[in-house]
Design an enzyme around this catalytic site. Structure first.
Site, PDB file in Angstrom:
ATOM      1  N   SER A   1       1.959  -0.085   6.380  1.00 59.54           N
ATOM      2  CA  SER A   1       2.941   0.307   7.400  1.00 59.54           C
ATOM      3  C   SER A   1       3.919  -0.831   7.731  1.00 59.54           C
ATOM      4  O   SER A   1       5.110  -0.592   7.910  1.00 59.54           O
ATOM      5  CB  SER A   1       2.230   0.806   8.654  1.00 59.54           C
TER       6      SER A   1
ATOM      7  N   MET B   1      -8.848   8.434  -1.585  1.00 62.84           N
ATOM      8  CA  MET B   1      -9.841   8.838  -0.572  1.00 62.84           C
ATOM      9  C   MET B   1     -10.334  10.248  -0.878  1.00 62.84           C
ATOM     10  O   MET B   1      -9.534  11.122  -1.196  1.00 62.84           O
ATOM     11  CB  MET B   1      -9.202   8.843   0.818  1.00 62.84           C
TER      12      MET B   1
ATOM     13  N   ASP C   1      -7.353  -5.885   3.748  1.00 66.51           N
ATOM     14  CA  ASP C   1      -6.663  -4.587   3.797  1.00 66.51           C
ATOM     15  C   ASP C   1      -6.832  -3.978   5.188  1.00 66.51           C
ATOM     16  O   ASP C   1      -7.962  -3.694   5.607  1.00 66.51           O
ATOM     17  CB  ASP C   1      -7.301  -3.685   2.727  1.00 66.51           C
TER      18      ASP C   1
ATOM     19  N   HIS D   1      -0.697  -1.214  -4.252  1.00 70.41           N
ATOM     20  CA  HIS D   1      -2.081  -0.894  -3.847  1.00 70.41           C
ATOM     21  C   HIS D   1      -2.169   0.622  -3.697  1.00 70.41           C
ATOM     22  O   HIS D   1      -1.354   1.249  -3.015  1.00 70.41           O
ATOM     23  CB  HIS D   1      -2.373  -1.612  -2.527  1.00 70.41           C
TER      24      HIS D   1
ATOM     25  N   HIS E   1      -7.824   1.145  -5.027  1.00 65.22           N
ATOM     26  CA  HIS E   1      -8.881   0.989  -4.011  1.00 65.22           C
ATOM     27  C   HIS E   1      -9.530   2.355  -3.842  1.00 65.22           C
ATOM     28  O   HIS E   1      -8.937   3.269  -3.282  1.00 65.22           O
ATOM     29  CB  HIS E   1      -8.231   0.503  -2.697  1.00 65.22           C
TER      30      HIS E   1
ATOM     31  N   MET F   1     -12.413  -5.204   4.227  1.00 69.20           N
ATOM     32  CA  MET F   1     -11.647  -4.266   5.058  1.00 69.20           C
ATOM     33  C   MET F   1     -11.486  -4.852   6.454  1.00 69.20           C
ATOM     34  O   MET F   1     -12.472  -5.212   7.100  1.00 69.20           O
ATOM     35  CB  MET F   1     -12.358  -2.913   5.142  1.00 69.20           C
TER      36      MET F   1
ATOM     37  N   SER G   1       0.829  -1.207   0.000  1.00 65.02           N
ATOM     38  CA  SER G   1       0.000   0.000   0.000  1.00 65.02           C
ATOM     39  C   SER G   1       0.862   1.255   0.000  1.00 65.02           C
ATOM     40  O   SER G   1       1.572   1.551   0.968  1.00 65.02           O
ATOM     41  CB  SER G   1      -0.921   0.018   1.215  1.00 65.02           C
TER      42      SER G   1
ATOM     43  N   ASP H   1      -4.524   3.759  -2.731  1.00 66.01           N
ATOM     44  CA  ASP H   1      -5.716   4.154  -1.966  1.00 66.01           C
ATOM     45  C   ASP H   1      -6.176   5.560  -2.305  1.00 66.01           C
ATOM     46  O   ASP H   1      -5.513   6.534  -1.926  1.00 66.01           O
ATOM     47  CB  ASP H   1      -5.407   4.109  -0.468  1.00 66.01           C
TER      48      ASP H   1
ATOM     49  N   MET I   1     -11.913   4.748  -2.143  1.00 67.40           N
ATOM     50  CA  MET I   1     -12.751   5.086  -0.987  1.00 67.40           C
ATOM     51  C   MET I   1     -13.371   6.445  -1.303  1.00 67.40           C
ATOM     52  O   MET I   1     -13.012   7.482  -0.745  1.00 67.40           O
ATOM     53  CB  MET I   1     -11.885   5.099   0.280  1.00 67.40           C
TER      54      MET I   1
HETATM   55  C1  DX5 Z   1      -6.817   2.088   4.713  1.00 66.41           C
HETATM   56  C2  DX5 Z   1      -6.224   1.696   3.392  1.00 66.41           C
HETATM   57  C3  DX5 Z   1      -5.114   0.717   3.482  1.00 66.41           C
HETATM   58  C4  DX5 Z   1      -3.917   1.139   4.319  1.00 66.41           C
HETATM   59  C5  DX5 Z   1      -3.467  -0.098   5.023  1.00 66.41           C
HETATM   60  O1  DX5 Z   1      -8.035   2.697   4.521  1.00 66.41           O
HETATM   61  O2  DX5 Z   1      -7.210   1.146   2.545  1.00 66.41           O
HETATM   62  O3  DX5 Z   1      -4.696   0.253   2.210  1.00 66.41           O
HETATM   63  O4  DX5 Z   1      -2.852   1.666   3.592  1.00 66.41           O
HETATM   64  O5  DX5 Z   1      -2.452   0.245   5.898  1.00 66.41           O
HETATM   65  P1  DX5 Z   1      -1.839  -0.738   6.968  1.00 66.41           P
HETATM   66  O6  DX5 Z   1      -1.285  -1.912   6.232  1.00 66.41           O
HETATM   67  O7  DX5 Z   1      -0.786   0.105   7.614  1.00 66.41           O
HETATM   68  O8  DX5 Z   1      -2.932  -1.116   7.915  1.00 66.41           O
HETATM   69 ZN    ZN Z   2      -6.636   0.101   0.659  1.00 69.32          ZN
END
Ligand code: DX5
Ligand code: ZN
Length: 217
Positions: free
Chosen positions: A201, A40, A178, A36, A69, A140, A11, A38, A71
Site C-alpha cells: 500500500s 492466498m 512483509d 512480490h 509468497h 511477517m 507487493s 501473494d 499463504m
Molecule cells: C499480507 C501480504 C503482504 C501485503 C503487504 O498478507 O503478505 O504482502 O501485500 O501489504 P502492505 O505493504 O500494505 O502492508
Molecule cells: Zn506477502
C-alpha cells in the site's frame, strides 16, 4: 546489519488489477528490485487473492524477478506449476506444511529460491531447523491475509533473533519482512537485520513511487 544492499519487493496485492501490466512496469521504473506475489487460499488465511492464471500473465510481462509468497495450506501441491509460470523464488509458511523440509527440497528441485515464513505468533525457533535449507526467511510483520495493516513493532526482536542465529551458523541468508513497511518502519527492520523489504500500500499509494522506493533503501 549483514547485508548492506536493501532489496525492495513491490507487493502486487496493492496494484490496480485493471492495470496490472502498467503497475508491474511502474514498479520496475521506480527502482523496485522484485515483484512480490501473494497467493492466498482462503484456508490458511481468510482471504482468497489470486493464483496460477494471474501468475502466468505476470510471468509473461514482468521485467523483475517474481517473489511468490504462498499463504496456502500444503503449498507443495503447486510448486512445480508456479515455478514453470515464472516464480524466481517461492516462500512457504512453516505453519502450512506437513513436511517443511521436503517442501523446501521440492522448491529447490525446481531450480528456484526457497523461502520459509512465519506468522507473528510463531516463535523464531520454529524455523531454526530449516535455516540451512533456505535462501530467505520471511518474517511477517502483520497478520497475513490483507494489505494496508499497521506494522507490528514487537516483531523486531524476532528479526534480531533470526539474524543472530544465521550469523552463528555463518549464513548470509536474506531476511525479508512483509506488512506495514513504509518510510518510517523501514529503518527499524533494516537495523534489526532485515535486507528484503516488501511493501504494497505504501508504494502503490505514493504519488512519487521512485521517492517512496528510495525512502525504503
Ligand atoms: C499480507 C501480504 C503482504 C501485503 C503487504 O498478507 O503478505 O504482502 O501485500 O501489504 P502492505 O505493504 O500494505 O502492508
Ligand atoms: Zn506477502
Amino acid at each position: 546489519m549483514n547485508n548492506t544492499k536493501t532489496i525492495v519487493a513491490a507487493s502486487l496485492l496493492s496494484a490496480d488489477f485493471a492495470e496490472l501490466g502498467r503497475d508491474c512496469k511502474r514498479a520496475a521504473e521506480a527502482g523496485c528490485d522484485w515483484l512480490h506475489f501473494d497467493i492466498m487460499d482462503g484456508l490458511f488465511v481468510p482471504s482468497i487473492s489470486f493464483g496460477g492464471p494471474v501468475l502466468k500473465t505476470v510471468g509473461r510481462i514482468a521485467e523483475l524477478p517474481i517473489d511468490v509468497h504462498m499463504m496456502v495450506t500444503e503449498p507443495v501441491r503447486y510448486l512445480e506449476r508456479y515455478a514453470a509460470l515464472g516464480a524466481a523464488g517461492i516462500t512457504v509458511h512453516v505453519e502450512a506444511c506437513e513436511d517443511v523440509s521436503a517442501t523446501l527440497k521440492a522448491i529447490h528441485a525446481q531450480g528456484i529460491r526457497a523461502g520459509i515464513s512465519l506468522k507473528p505468533a510463531t516463535p523464531a525457533e520454529a524455523i531454526f531447523p530449516n535455516l540451512d535449507d533456505v535462501d530467505m526467511v520471511l518474517v511477517m510483520t502483520v497478520e497475513p491475509g490483507f494489505g494496508g495493516q499497521a506494522f507490528m513493532p514487537d516483531m523486531l526482536p524476532k528479526i534480531r533473533a533470526i539474524r543472530a542465529a544465521l550469523d552463528e551458523r555463518g549464513l548470509d541468508t536474506d531476511i525479508e519482512v512483509d506488512g506495514g513497511i513504509n518510510g518510517e518502519t523501514a529503518h527499524l527492520v533494516r537495523e534489526a537485520g532485515a535486507n528484503v523489504l516488501v511493501s504494497g500500500s505504501y508504494l502503490f499509494a505514493a504519488e512519487d513511487m521512485s521517492a517512496a522506493v528510495a525512502s525504503l533503501k
